[in-house]
Write an enzyme that holds these catalytic residues in place. Structure first.
Site, short mmCIF file in Angstrom:
data_model
loop_
_atom_site.label_atom_id
_atom_site.label_comp_id
_atom_site.label_asym_id
_atom_site.label_seq_id
_atom_site.Cartn_x
_atom_site.Cartn_y
_atom_site.Cartn_z
N ASP A 32 40.31 41.44 37.17
CA ASP A 32 40.89 41.88 38.44
C ASP A 32 42.22 41.29 38.62
OD1 ASP A 32 40.08 39.20 38.89
OD2 ASP A 32 39.24 39.70 41.06
N SER A 69 43.09 39.12 45.81
CA SER A 69 42.30 39.46 44.58
C SER A 69 42.43 41.01 44.22
CB SER A 69 40.86 39.26 44.83
OG SER A 69 39.89 39.15 43.88
N ASP A 98 43.72 39.20 40.11
CA ASP A 98 44.14 37.56 40.01
C ASP A 98 43.19 36.94 38.94
OD1 ASP A 98 41.80 37.75 41.43
OD2 ASP A 98 42.01 36.06 42.39
#
Length: 617
Positions: free
Chosen positions: A332, A175, A334
């Site tokens: 972000d 992430s 991902d």
């Protein structure tokens, strides 16, 4: 002193090369050395294998213990750690072992069924290879594998699980963590992240399946396997088709000239947001060119986390100003989260909304759409919204006032996603879910989804622009109708587990929690780590007991303050809220009282100076 000779298979060619190591002949050292040797024996990635060999050659016991002394723990969030050699790190071997454990556990969980899984990965270093190792494990056990041929956003995997009727989905991503990290996230067959006891059961199965299976390292085995296929085109089309379900069916034809700037934060979101915007009939986004394509080194930001605020959005702001754009959407890396910034008409300054403020706007918009489109009052009562218990209770207030259903859950979308599926099975209609860490879910995906959230936010902003209003204007209107929900939250970095244990141990004092913080009386305490809630007649918390620390204080000035440790980062986080029906003119006083409360909680309970805690920069 003894000399140990280790033979290793050279990565190019087939000659055996002897490697000589002089090792300290101590029993204390031998145990960890054996763990290093086992890693070298099984690992076939030349980079991490060489790294392990170099560590063994240096014979530094502390270094070996740090990387090989124990294994990464598989939790409900899966795995997340720095990449490198060792059992405590993300590497092809530990990913392979994890996948072997997950595979055998799924076989036991779904007996008699043809196993199928979907596997996705982001643009980080090694993500593609981690995906291949995962696919190899499942293919060897006869599973049908849907392996994305290129990087994809995390919500695509969550969506694909139910769309493709898989028993599980695996996403390789860390992430918004630093570039050195990677991770492994697992979705169950309902499209939600796993909850206990799956994590413990999987951990047990990993330990039973450590030795790599026969074709584990064979990439051609994966690429040429008849049971391995690429779901990208199908999933992208089906996902974009669901965008219509989160759009306002009574939306007037757009005539606003709102210009929206978009940054993928060096992640994967750009092409997927572009296609979703096309499907939604929205104008093209203005890209932040320096950040629009995946780059695993995240070269233009200190942290690839749009939640960090204006500092992380500096290039997006520069791009927006250059193009006369007044709205910024930021995913972000991902693309499962969304940050939003808006240039204020009156001041010309940029306002970066908090996750709670965005939650208020999304919750109002979700209800507004649902109320406008569903004329049956009994069905409106079956609409539901969720939020994590550390987030603003604005969705709860809206639900109470509008007579629909609301629940709060423990922190994390794993709880909201699974509860959403349960409520849907009972005939409820999912409207919206959110967590304060800029995670939002609308409709088809019951996990946080930055792609659909971008579409919904763009539509909302355009809707308001038709009325010559901004998001900040509408937020004030939400507070006018449902009451002001002042929030104040941040974090401290703490890399010392003993320090964290001491801090929370001092707060608990064997059950003798603080009765006063500063000059404010404590009226209630909930400690989800031990299952205690002083407000309940049986003193038991309604939430399941947590492995991490989470303590909530209910105070006499109507504020609620929670302290908790992060499950994926070395952070102690704090969250707070005061709800008030007072007039706008009182908002600054309310916010100041909350800040005063938080300052006292931080100084008296966390003691950042004494405990060497690093404040958010």
């Amino acid at each position: 002193v003894v000399v140990v000779v280790v033979f290793t298979l050279q990565s190019t060619g087939y000659c055996l090369l002897p490697l000589l190591y002089t090792l300290s002949n101590t029993m204390g050292n031998k145990k960890v050395q054996d763990k290093v040797l086992e890693f070298i024996e099984w690992d076939q990635n030349p980079t991490t294998k060489a790294e392990a060999e170099a560590i063994l050659a240096r014979d530094d016991e502390s270094e070996m213990e740090a990387k090989f002394g124990s294994r990464m723990a598989f939790g409900t969030a899966g795995l997340r750690a720095a990449m490198g050699a060792g059992w405590k790190c993300m590497n092809e071997l530990t990913v392979l072992q994890t996948s072997q454990g997950v595979c055998t556990y799924l076989q036991e969980s779904f007996p008699g069924e043809k196993l199928s899984v979907v596997i996705g990965y982001d643009g980080r270093h090694n993500s593609t290879n981690f995906g291949l190792r995962t696919a190899a494990a499942f293919l060897q056990k006869g599973a049908k594998v849907f392996l994305f041929s290129s990087y994809c956003p995390t919500p695509y995997v969550a969506f694909a699980v139910t769309h493709l009727k898989c028993q599980a989905g695996i996403m390789i991503t860390a992430s918004h963590n630093p570039k050195e990290d990677n991770g492994y996230k697992l979705y169950w067959n309902n499209g939600a992240q796993i909850i206990g006891p799956h994590d413990k059961n999987i951990s047990d199965h990993i330990l039973k399946n450590l030795a790599p299976w026969s074709s584990a390292w064979d990439n051609d085995f994966v690429h040429n396997h008849k049971e391995c296929s690429d779901p990208m085109k199908d999933v992208a089309t089906a996902y974009n088709d669901t965008i219509e379900k989160v759009q306002f069916k009574q939306m007037p034809e757009l005539v606003s000239k709102l210009k929206i700037t978009y940054t993928a934060m060096h992640g994967v979101g750009n092409i997927f947001c572009k296609s979703a915007f096309v499907k939604a009939g929205l104008d093209p986004l203005i890209p932040v060119v320096e950040q629009v394509d995946p780059n695993p080194d995240f070269p233009t930001v200190k942290y690839p986390n749009p939640e960090e605020g204006e500092g992380a959005l500096s290039l997006a702001i520069a791009t927006a100003d250059k193009n006369n754009s007044t709205l910024i959407l930021a995913n972000d890396p991902d693309a499962d989260r969304l940050a939003v910034a808006e240039k204020q008409k009156e001041t010309g300054k940029w306002r970066v909304f908090t996750g709670n403020e965005l939650g208020a706007l999304f919750a109002w918009w979700a209800w507004h759409r649902f109320e406008s489109e569903e004329k049956d009052a009994s069905k409106r009562e079956k609409g539901f919204m969720l939020s994590s218990t550390v987030s603003s209770m604005i969705a709860k207030t809206i639900a109470e006032q509008e007579n629909c259903y609301f629940e709060d859950t423990l922190t994390g979308f794993k709880w909201m996603g699974n509860r959403a599926r349960e409520l849907q099975a009972e005939g409820y209609t999912f409207l919206f879910a959110f967590e304060e860490a800029i995670g939002f879910a609308h409709g088809a995906v019951v996990d946080k989804d930055g792609v659909s959230a971008s579409v919904v936010m763009a539509e909302l902003a355009n809707y308001l622009a038709q009325e010559e209003k901004q998001l900040s204007d509408q937020l004030e209107c939400v507070y006018d109708k449902y009451g002001y929900h002042a929030t104040n939250g941040s974090y401290f970095i703490c890399r010392s587990q003993p320090t964290i244990d001491r801090i929370f141990g001092n707060i608990r004092k064997d059950g003798n929690y603080p009765t006063k913080i500063g000059d404010i009386a404590v009226t209630g305490v909930r400690d989800c780590t031990v299952g205690y809630d002083s407000r309940q007649s049986d003193k038991k918390a309604k939430f399941p007991i947590q492995s991490g620390n989470m303590i909530t204080f209910y105070l006499a000035n109507d504020s609620v303050v929670t302290l908790r440790t992060s499950g994926t980062e070395p952070k102690i986080k704090y969250y707070s809220e005061i709800r008030s029906k007072q007039a706008r003119s009182e908002y600054p006083k309310i916010a100041q009282e909350l800040k005063r409360t938080v300052d006292m909680v931080v100084e008296e309970l966390l003691k950042p100076t004494e405990n060497n805690l690093e404040a958010k920069s």
